[in-house]
Structure formats: C-alpha cells, structure tokens
Scaffold this active site. Structure first.
Site, mmCIF file in Angstrom:
data_model
loop_
_atom_site.group_PDB
_atom_site.id
_atom_site.type_symbol
_atom_site.label_atom_id
_atom_site.label_comp_id
_atom_site.label_asym_id
_atom_site.label_seq_id
_atom_site.Cartn_x
_atom_site.Cartn_y
_atom_site.Cartn_z
ATOM 1 N N ARG A 98 108.885 -11.925 112.281
ATOM 2 C CA ARG A 98 108.085 -13.025 111.736
ATOM 3 C C ARG A 98 108.001 -14.168 112.759
ATOM 4 O O ARG A 98 108.723 -14.191 113.752
ATOM 5 C CB ARG A 98 108.719 -13.541 110.434
ATOM 6 C CG ARG A 98 108.606 -12.585 109.275
ATOM 7 C CD ARG A 98 109.397 -13.058 108.060
ATOM 8 N NE ARG A 98 110.841 -12.942 108.273
ATOM 9 C CZ ARG A 98 111.764 -13.283 107.366
ATOM 10 N NH1 ARG A 98 111.376 -13.792 106.203
ATOM 11 N NH2 ARG A 98 113.045 -13.127 107.626
ATOM 12 N N LYS A 117 114.131 -18.033 110.723
ATOM 13 C CA LYS A 117 115.548 -17.787 110.473
ATOM 14 C C LYS A 117 116.417 -18.828 111.171
ATOM 15 O O LYS A 117 115.993 -19.511 112.096
ATOM 16 C CB LYS A 117 115.935 -16.388 110.968
ATOM 17 C CG LYS A 117 115.283 -15.265 110.171
ATOM 18 C CD LYS A 117 115.649 -15.292 108.704
ATOM 19 C CE LYS A 117 117.099 -14.950 108.463
ATOM 20 N NZ LYS A 117 117.473 -15.014 107.021
ATOM 21 N N TYR A 165 114.814 -21.511 107.346
ATOM 22 C CA TYR A 165 115.862 -20.984 106.475
ATOM 23 C C TYR A 165 117.191 -21.159 107.197
ATOM 24 O O TYR A 165 117.312 -20.796 108.372
ATOM 25 C CB TYR A 165 115.643 -19.500 106.164
ATOM 26 C CG TYR A 165 114.489 -19.217 105.243
ATOM 27 C CD1 TYR A 165 114.499 -19.676 103.926
ATOM 28 C CD2 TYR A 165 113.380 -18.496 105.678
ATOM 29 C CE1 TYR A 165 113.436 -19.418 103.068
ATOM 30 C CE2 TYR A 165 112.320 -18.229 104.828
ATOM 31 C CZ TYR A 165 112.350 -18.696 103.520
ATOM 32 O OH TYR A 165 111.290 -18.450 102.681
ATOM 33 N N HIS A 191 120.742 -21.132 105.225
ATOM 34 C CA HIS A 191 121.823 -20.401 104.550
ATOM 35 C C HIS A 191 123.188 -20.793 105.105
ATOM 36 O O HIS A 191 124.018 -19.948 105.456
ATOM 37 C CB HIS A 191 121.607 -18.891 104.672
ATOM 38 C CG HIS A 191 120.287 -18.417 104.133
ATOM 39 N ND1 HIS A 191 119.997 -18.437 102.789
ATOM 40 C CD2 HIS A 191 119.181 -17.942 104.748
ATOM 41 C CE1 HIS A 191 118.766 -17.974 102.588
ATOM 42 N NE2 HIS A 191 118.255 -17.669 103.772
ATOM 43 N N GLU A 246 115.415 -23.024 101.848
ATOM 44 C CA GLU A 246 115.971 -22.463 100.603
ATOM 45 C C GLU A 246 116.580 -23.500 99.666
ATOM 46 O O GLU A 246 116.922 -23.163 98.521
ATOM 47 C CB GLU A 246 116.993 -21.369 100.920
ATOM 48 C CG GLU A 246 118.340 -21.856 101.435
ATOM 49 C CD GLU A 246 118.366 -22.093 102.926
ATOM 50 O OE1 GLU A 246 119.455 -22.374 103.460
ATOM 51 O OE2 GLU A 246 117.299 -21.987 103.574
ATOM 52 N N ASP A 296 122.056 -13.105 102.425
ATOM 53 C CA ASP A 296 121.936 -14.304 103.255
ATOM 54 C C ASP A 296 122.888 -15.405 102.808
ATOM 55 O O ASP A 296 123.276 -16.265 103.604
ATOM 56 C CB ASP A 296 120.503 -14.850 103.221
ATOM 57 C CG ASP A 296 119.599 -14.140 104.214
ATOM 58 O OD1 ASP A 296 120.096 -13.704 105.259
ATOM 59 O OD2 ASP A 296 118.392 -14.027 103.946
ATOM 60 N N VAL A 332 120.447 -5.617 104.154
ATOM 61 C CA VAL A 332 119.686 -6.176 105.271
ATOM 62 C C VAL A 332 119.465 -7.670 105.044
ATOM 63 O O VAL A 332 118.967 -8.090 103.996
ATOM 64 C CB VAL A 332 118.343 -5.448 105.444
ATOM 65 C CG1 VAL A 332 117.507 -6.109 106.534
ATOM 66 C CG2 VAL A 332 118.588 -3.976 105.780
#
Length: 365
Positions: free
Chosen positions: A15, A75, A94, A96, A118, A269, A297
């Site tokens: 992505r 990410k 993101y 996490h 998130e 995650d 994953v």
C-alpha cells in the site's frame, strides 16, 4: 506545509499513504507533497501519476524524511526508519503503539507529534480504521477457508459444505466492522455463524440485519468456551481502541477445539486476541499450535493494495488536509485530533498506550 510520503517497507506491504488523486487535493489546498520514487507502484500508481498531480518525486526515504514537516504513511515506522524521523515532525499513520514499546519510546525521544489512524474517533466510530477493518474481515473468512484445506494443515472441510453435508461452524469474536464483515462473508458461503460481543445494542442491531444463518451471543468466558468446541473457523476481531487486545482464547483452551480448525487473529496489530498468536507475514502466514492452524498476518489488507489504498485515502484525506492546514495549538483543541494523538512533545498522550508499557501518561491541556 511540506508533506512527505515514503515507500512502505514493512514485509509484504504494497500500500501507499495516498493516491495521486489525494495528492492533487493536498496540492490544491496549497501544500507541497514529496513522494519517494516507486512508492505507489505496488498499488498500481506509477510515479508519473504523482508528478502529474504536482508532487515532487525524490529518490530516497532519507530525502523524504529530511524535507517533510509531516510524514503520511500506512504502517508504523519500523526500526530502520527510526533514525529518519526528525524531531518535531508530525506523523500520521497506523501506529498500534500498545503493541510496540520501542517505537513509543522513539517517538517520545524525538518529540514526534504522532497521530494514529486507529485512535481517531468520530462519535462512537473509528472512521480511519473502518475501511481496513472491512477488508480484513472479509479476508479473514476467505483465507480461513483456504487454510481449512488439508494441504494447508486444516481439517479438510470446505467452508459452507455441500449438498447432504453438514455445514461448518464459524465463530466470530467481536461484532464491530471487521466482525460483521467476516460474518457476512461466512454466511454468504453458507456456513453456520455465531457472533459474540459484549455490546448488546450492537448485537440487537446485527440480529435484525444479518442473514438468518448468523446467531448472536453475549460474550462471556463460558459462551466462548462452548462456542469454540465445535468451531471449524474462529475469527478474532476484538478491539479496545489504542489498547492491547484482550486474550479471549488461551493456550489451554486449544485442547477443547477440533484438530485442524483455524484461528484467524485480525487483532494481531494490537497484540492479538489469542494467547498463542504471534505476527506473521503474507509470505509465511500460518503456524500450528497443538494441531490448530493460526493465521496472524499483521497487515492483512496489504494483500489487496489497490483496493486498500483507495479506501484508505478516501477515509484519511479530509483529516490530513485539516492537520496540514491548522496550527497544532489550534488543532489539538479539537477532541477528534486529541483522540488521534498518541505522543506529543516527548510525552505519551494516549492513556491506553501508557498503561500497556508502564509509561507516564500526560494529557494535553
């Protein structure tokens, strides 16, 4: 503002932080956009499309981080990217962080203004998590079904069965966006589906809109134990925004399950909702514990980067525009962006993250 979009380098991640169309909107709003060479190729967006939109193509990630006021990603930064972060930068991606103490410490040390997709709330919704949750939920059922195949270590049962054959049982833990998406896919394949959640209002709503082969249960230890005994596929989608996911299935509980059944941990995650989970990649997606196949994953939507990048841009663009156009002292008076803020000026500003790592929490006032 100068906005930088580096190429994603996490394993099997294709992505990109923004589509060319999204970049055009940022530039029309008066911002400059730097994008790393070939950053969008994995999602089907060539450099030419970004340059046509007005972006400046740079050769290396070092150039992007060095020149940008705000880094826009998909990410969380991985270790090789830590040194590239520049003190005082804005990071919008993101994160996490509850599952990553090392990154949390780096963001604090570099005084990064870290805004996490998130944890951005709009009322009771998490609008920047929803599109990826929808994709991951569908994938959880599809890839769970594939790994029920005998050659993948599963029980050898086709999800949904066949004429004259008993239907499989799919258990979905969590009835949010990902859980509903997983249950919809399983129901569409003809499986018997059980959804568990602690939100009775949500369960009542889903009871009225889901297919008749989907049933709802209030989630307790006993209902989980009883549900997993005859489950063929279990999809874990539980989420406590910003915090580590609760461990709903322990290792001891695996002995209650049928050999060859499959666990798909969409919550990985955030640390995973199964005690035996650990993050895997698309190249090596599964492992076996006590005869139970685990699919964990950590970037599931990365399997379908074109769809995921477009869906993510649709969700994040308006917020990226606001962040880039608003002074921080004004932006952080808005509850929406305060909710997204995880670190600021060297402090952890998300209480759940601070609790997860035993760090000091400091509210922005």
């Amino acid at each position: 503002m100068i906005i930088g979009i580096p190429k994603e380098i996490k394993t099997d991640e294709f992505r990109v932080g923004m589509t060319p169309s999204g970049v055009l909107e940022l530039i029309k709003a008066g911002h400059n956009v730097l994008i790393e060479q070939n950053a969008g190729v994995g999602s089907g967006f060539e450099d030419r499309l970004y340059s046509d939109a007005g972006a400046i193509i740079l050769n290396t990630a070092d150039d992007i981080y060095a020149g940008a006021d705000m880094i826009l990603k998909v990410k969380e930064p991985i270790e090789v990217e830590y040194s590239r972060l520049r003190e005082g930068q804005i990071l919008f991606t993101y994160l996490h962080l509850a599952a990553d103490k090392a990154l949390t410490e780096v963001l604090c040390a570099k005084k990064i203004t870290a805004l996490a997709y998130e944890t951005l709330r709009l009322g009771r919704r998490l609008p920047l998590l929803e599109p990826m949750s929808e994709i991951a939920g569908r994938m959880a059922t599809l890839f769970g079904a594939v790994h029920l195949g005998r050659y993948n270590g599963g029980s050898g049962q086709l999800l949904g069965g066949a004429v004259g054959v008993e239907r499989n049982h799919v258990v979905v833990l969590g009835a949010g966006v990902a859980g509903k998406s997983a249950a919809d896919a399983a129901a569409g394949l003809g499986a018997k589906v059980t959804m568990l959640d602690i939100n009775l209002e949500r369960l009542t709503y889903l009871r009225d809109v889901m297919a008749p082969n989907v049933s709802m249960l209030y989630s307790t230890h006993d209902t989980i134990v009883n549900s997993i005994k005859d489950a063929d596929l279990i999809v874990g989608t539980v989420l406590v925004a910003g915090a580590k996911a609760p461990k709903l299935i322990t290792r001891d509980m695996l002995s209650l399950m049928k050999k060859g059944s499959v666990l798909v941990d969409v919550s990985i995650d955030q640390g995973g909702c199964f005690e035996t989970s650990h993050a895997t990649t698309h190249s090596h997606p599964t492992f076996d514990v006590d005869g139970i196949v685990h699919y964990c994953v950590a970037n599931m939507p990365g399997m379908y980067p074109r769809t995921s990048t477009i869906a993510l841009t649709n969700a994040t663009l308006s917020y990226a525009l606001k962040i880039a156009s608003t002074p921080l002292n004004v932006l952080l008076k808005d509850e929406i962006y305060l909710g997204a803020l995880n670190t600021y000026a060297g402090d952890v500003t998300n209480e759940a993250v601070a609790i997860a790592h035993g760090m000091t929490y400091k509210a922005v006032v």
